[in-house]
Scaffold this active site. Structure first.
Site, PDB file in Angstrom:
ATOM      1  N   LYS A  28      17.075   8.519  20.380  1.00 21.27           N
ATOM      2  CA  LYS A  28      16.792   8.741  21.651  1.00 21.27           C
ATOM      3  C   LYS A  28      15.540   8.237  22.125  1.00 21.27           C
ATOM      4  O   LYS A  28      14.431   7.993  21.237  1.00 21.27           O
ATOM      5  CB  LYS A  28      16.646  10.238  21.835  1.00 21.27           C
ATOM      6  CG  LYS A  28      16.871  10.746  23.325  1.00 21.27           C
ATOM      7  CD  LYS A  28      17.143  12.256  23.475  1.00 21.27           C
ATOM      8  CE  LYS A  28      16.915  12.774  24.916  1.00 21.27           C
ATOM      9  NZ  LYS A  28      15.612  12.640  25.185  1.00 21.27           N
ATOM     10  N   GLY A  29      15.181   8.080  23.242  1.00 23.35           N
ATOM     11  CA  GLY A  29      13.879   7.561  23.726  1.00 23.35           C
ATOM     12  C   GLY A  29      12.840   8.540  23.623  1.00 23.35           C
ATOM     13  O   GLY A  29      13.103   9.746  23.966  1.00 23.35           O
ATOM     14  N   LYS A  33      10.444   6.139  17.581  1.00 25.41           N
ATOM     15  CA  LYS A  33      11.214   5.020  16.664  1.00 25.41           C
ATOM     16  C   LYS A  33      10.039   4.005  16.302  1.00 25.41           C
ATOM     17  O   LYS A  33       9.971   3.499  15.392  1.00 25.41           O
ATOM     18  CB  LYS A  33      12.264   4.554  17.644  1.00 25.41           C
ATOM     19  CG  LYS A  33      13.373   5.391  17.985  1.00 25.41           C
ATOM     20  CD  LYS A  33      14.470   4.867  18.642  1.00 25.41           C
ATOM     21  CE  LYS A  33      14.015   4.191  19.942  1.00 25.41           C
ATOM     22  NZ  LYS A  33      13.578   5.143  20.947  1.00 25.41           N
ATOM     23  N   THR A  34       9.406   3.568  17.223  1.00 22.72           N
ATOM     24  CA  THR A  34       8.375   2.309  16.917  1.00 22.72           C
ATOM     25  C   THR A  34       7.647   2.727  15.992  1.00 22.72           C
ATOM     26  O   THR A  34       7.141   1.985  14.874  1.00 22.72           O
ATOM     27  CB  THR A  34       7.586   2.134  18.218  1.00 22.72           C
ATOM     28  OG1 THR A  34       8.712   1.705  19.471  1.00 22.72           O
ATOM     29  CG2 THR A  34       6.695   0.839  18.063  1.00 22.72           C
ATOM     30  N   THR A  35       7.082   3.877  15.941  1.00 25.29           N
ATOM     31  CA  THR A  35       5.920   4.262  15.080  1.00 25.29           C
ATOM     32  C   THR A  35       6.737   4.457  13.636  1.00 25.29           C
ATOM     33  O   THR A  35       6.103   4.012  12.339  1.00 25.29           O
ATOM     34  CB  THR A  35       5.372   5.919  15.108  1.00 25.29           C
ATOM     35  OG1 THR A  35       4.796   5.701  16.471  1.00 25.29           O
ATOM     36  CG2 THR A  35       4.302   6.185  14.181  1.00 25.29           C
ATOM     37  N   ASP A  57      13.445  -3.772  22.033  1.00 27.05           N
ATOM     38  CA  ASP A  57      13.302  -2.563  22.983  1.00 27.05           C
ATOM     39  C   ASP A  57      12.378  -3.493  24.295  1.00 27.05           C
ATOM     40  O   ASP A  57      11.595  -3.981  23.969  1.00 27.05           O
ATOM     41  CB  ASP A  57      12.510  -1.378  22.626  1.00 27.05           C
ATOM     42  CG  ASP A  57      12.492  -0.349  23.806  1.00 27.05           C
ATOM     43  OD1 ASP A  57      12.602  -0.595  24.933  1.00 27.05           O
ATOM     44  OD2 ASP A  57      12.189   0.599  23.386  1.00 27.05           O
TER      45      ASP A  57
END
Length: 358
Positions: A28-29, A33-35, A57
């Site tokens: 989910k946003g 996720k990026t970390t 993304d």
């Protein structure tokens, strides 16, 4: 459930699986996720010869995470000798398609005519580029769940698009050829070239799709937070991954509140109870998954050093601070109870005086 029955709460299983080629990180946003994908790529770079992390993304937070500007060309991450990063937009750009101006125009119109095919073609072009590079492992920092699921549907989207084009060709005969001549396009850039481009992309994406369905080559890491909507999205994602035959056996639960020594806030205590309810549900639903819990931090995780510092919690379970001894803990609780007793006595005295006046 006994502790011995729970799989290891780390990502060591991914680091130890040296056959892995593709690692997807999604969820989910706003769950981190990026970390998580950045840290995972850093850890993989320690055990692999070369690692590429790709952001699909549109928001592109990869540059913010590493505090370094990335583009659609793989760039060496500062401080590493074997970790590369790139950010790609899930949209078709004429510069990327190539060919003459007339073909670009016709190709773009075709892309806009079939829902979802623009992203599919862009993804195919990106995969074609990646396949020419010799990376030991590729980590995908994906867009929020809905976009990720579309990404997994790209092979069927391209197939439908190709069928639609072939259908149009059979219906309208030489109309496409007349259009290409109208644009002043040579035969080498005509209908056969357009169909050839689509079929070429379809071949590439189908070849990669076979690898995606191989658990020895591909795995998907779900990132979430201990809240209802995130639990729901994770369950939806796991079901869809199972439907697409893509392996997933790791869940990272981010922003977990722990009962640290200095937590006195009623709000935090209430949030902990709420989180614990959903943590219990995660462990019940995914008892055969490797579930990694990460603490809620007082600061943002940006920059290589901050990412490296947090990476230790990916390879060994986080332990909340318990620096006080049992005696100190009891003394603190007695002091708190004494203070509460004083307040209660004062309130009782006030009420009794008020009653006497009446």
């Amino acid at each position: 459930m006994a502790t011995t029955d729970i799989p290891d709460g780390t990502v060591r299983n991914i680091l130890d699986q040296d056959t892995l080629k593709w690692v997807f990180v999604g969820g989910k946003g706003g769950v981190g996720k990026t970390t998580c994908s950045s840290i995972l790529s850093i850890l993989l770079a320690q055990v692999r010869s070369s690692v590429l992390i790709i952001s699909t993304d549109p928001a592109h937070n990869l540059s913010d995470a590493f505090q370094q500007r990335f583009t659609k060309t793989p760039t060496l991450v500062n401080g590493f000798g074997n970790l590369y990063a790139m950010e790609v937009d899930p949209n078709v750009e004429n510069d990327d398609i190539g060919g003459s101006e007339g073909m670009d125009s016709l190709f773009s119109e075709l892309a806009n005519a079939i829902p979802g095919i623009d992203e599919a073609m862009s993804f195919a072009e990106m995969l074609k580029l990646v396949q020419t590079m010799d990376y030991s492992c590729i980590v995908f920092d994906t867009a929020p769940t809905g976009h990720t699921l579309r990404l997994l549907q790209f092979p069927s989207t391209l197939e439908k698009g190709l069928q639609k084009v072939m259908s149009l060709k059979s219906k309208f005969g030489g109309l496409i050829g007349q259009m290409t001549r109208l644009f002043g396009i040579d035969d080498e850039f005509g209908e056969d070239a357009i169909l050839g481009r689509l079929e070429g992309m379809k071949d590439v994406i189908e070849q990669v799709n076979k690898q995606f369905k191989d658990p020895d080559l591909t795995t998907f890491v779900c990132v979430c937070i201990p809240e209802f909507l995130s639990l729901y999205e994770t369950e939806r994602l796991v079901q869809e991954l199972t439907k697409f035959e893509i392996d997933t056996h790791n869940i990272i639960i981010n922003q977990v509140l722990y009962d640290e020594e200095d937590v006195e806030s009623k709000l935090l205590k209430a949030r902990m109870r709420m989180q614990q309810k959903y943590l219990d549900q995660f462990y019940m639903l995914y008892d055969d998954f490797n579930i990694t819990k990460l603490p809620l931090l007082p600061q943002e995780v940006t920059g290589v050093e901050a990412l490296r510092a947090l990476s230790s919690h990916f390879t060994s379970p986080y332990q909340p601070s318990t620096s006080r001894s049992a005696v100190e803990d009891l003394e603190r609780r007695i002091s708190t109870l004494k203070l509460q007793l004083e307040h209660a006595e004062a309130e009782l005295d006030r009420l009794q005086k008020g009653k006497q006046k009446v």
